[in-house]
Design a protein around this motif. Structure first.
Motif, PDB file in Angstrom:
ATOM      1  N   LEU A   1       0.450  -1.127  -0.389  1.00 32.33           N
ATOM      2  CA  LEU A   1      -0.117   0.088   0.285  1.00 32.33           C
ATOM      3  C   LEU A   1       0.839   0.760   0.041  1.00 32.33           C
ATOM      4  O   LEU A   1       0.326   2.520  -0.161  1.00 32.33           O
TER       5      LEU A   1
ATOM      6  N   ARG B   1       2.431   1.839  -3.445  1.00 29.15           N
ATOM      7  CA  ARG B   1       1.458   1.935  -4.421  1.00 29.15           C
ATOM      8  C   ARG B   1       1.425   0.677  -5.260  1.00 29.15           C
ATOM      9  O   ARG B   1       1.430   1.369  -6.605  1.00 29.15           O
ATOM     10  N   GLN B   2       1.872  -0.335  -5.234  1.00 24.06           N
ATOM     11  CA  GLN B   2       2.042  -1.455  -5.730  1.00 24.06           C
ATOM     12  C   GLN B   2       0.314  -2.094  -5.366  1.00 24.06           C
ATOM     13  O   GLN B   2       0.574  -2.701  -4.816  1.00 24.06           O
ATOM     14  N   TRP B   3       0.184  -1.742  -7.124  1.00 25.24           N
ATOM     15  CA  TRP B   3      -1.770  -2.679  -7.089  1.00 25.24           C
ATOM     16  C   TRP B   3      -1.773  -4.029  -7.099  1.00 25.24           C
ATOM     17  O   TRP B   3      -2.645  -4.692  -6.473  1.00 25.24           O
TER      18      TRP B   3
END
Length: 326
Positions: free
Chosen positions: A57, A60-62
């Motif tokens: 999170l 921001r590594q979705w």
């Protein structure tokens, strides 16, 4: 390759191996001894999520986060219900509520004062003890004679073999010593409740993983033997004529095949009415697993269940309040 990229690759490896474990579990369950060991400690396969999910999170590594949602979902399937509010079933005036305790006292535990205080504080109607040495049985009989006048101890006479015992506030009308061939130690006791009602109580101690210095060598034997013991108990439950409560140091966790087999014929009181993981086996720093259970048949209802305070053993007492509708 930077450190964040390295961690990301570690997480993807974790997800792949997690999926592989789940597939093997579905196909083989505990039939492979090494897989049975992993299944027993399955809760700890989810510990990396505590670090991996915040990392994905924050970075921001979705895609990574979506991948981690799979083991998170499996965790919620296994244990999510244990952290939801429990709704207490309505107890009618003509129902009978029974408070039950199971406790592996530990064979060399001589802290009788602490044990007595713990029992007095929780005030169960029925107690199932495990690991009482024959030489200590008279001490336990005397300690609890006034509050629990109805007592039965497994008739082992070998000093090096620990017993199981049942103490009750309700009169005992029948005692069956379960065969050693099926269970190393087990009692089946019929209790007379008020209004001419009866229930049966089983107290047992399934085969432990011991000695630890032969853990790998004997693991296959332990898991196989434990499954045989559960199969024997299943037959008793299926052929019952009365409601049954089973109190045991079962030596299996709720992610094992033996738990799944037992759950087919009985209900797990802590799973139904407890909160949290309910770990009853103590590690060096904190309780590390739930292997002590109070099971009950469908004629009963679980009102409440909890793990009680330390009383000098490597196990913690487990207590359940059960309702028997008339």
């Amino acid at each position: 390759m930077g450190f964040p990229t390295f961690i990301s690759r570690i997480i993807w490896i974790y997800i792949i191996f997690f999926c592989l474990w789940l597939i093997l579990r579905i196909i083989f369950f505990d039939s492979l001894w090494w897989l049975a060991l992993i299944n027993t400690a399955a809760l700890y396969l989810f510990v990396p999520l505590i670090i991996f999910i915040p990392f994905s999170l924050l970075r921001r590594q979705w895609r990574l986060f979506v991948g981690l949602c799979f083991p998170l979902g499996v965790f919620l399937v296994f244990w999510g219900s244990l952290f939801l509010p429990k709704f207490t079933p309505h107890i009618h005036d003509n129902n009978h509520t029974i408070k039950v305790m199971t406790f592996n006292v530990l064979f060399n535990n001589e802290d009788y004062n602490t044990i007595t205080k713990m029992v007095t504080k929780n005030s169960p109607d029925i107690i199932g003890f495990q690991e009482i040495f024959p030489t200590k049985s008279p001490k336990f009989k005397k300690l609890f004679a006034s509050k629990y006048p109805y007592q039965v101890f497994y008739p082992f006479k070998d000093y090096y073999t620990h017993n199981v015992a049942l103490l009750s506030r309700f009169p005992i009308s029948n005692v069956t010593i379960l065969p050693v061939k099926e269970l190393e130690r087990g009692l089946l006791v019929t209790l007379d409740l008020n209004n001419q009602k009866q229930i049966q109580v089983i107290v047992t101690h399934l085969i432990p993983s011991y000695p630890l210095d032969q853990f790998l060598k004997l693991s296959k034997k332990w898991y196989s033997r434990r499954l045989e013991q559960v199969s024997y108990l299943q037959k008793i439950i299926i052929n019952r004529k009365l409601p049954i409560i089973l109190m045991c140091d079962c030596n299996f966790t709720d992610t094992s095949e033996t738990y799944s087999q037992m759950h087919k014929v009985m209900k797990d009181s802590f799973n139904r009415a407890g909160w949290g993981f309910g770990h009853s086996f103590k590690g060096s720093l904190f309780p590390i697993g739930r292997i002590d259970y109070i099971w009950y048949t469908k004629e009963l209802q679980a009102v409440n269940a909890y793990v009680a305070e330390d009383a000098g053993s490597d196990h913690l007492p487990v207590i359940a309040q059960l309702n028997l509708p008339y």
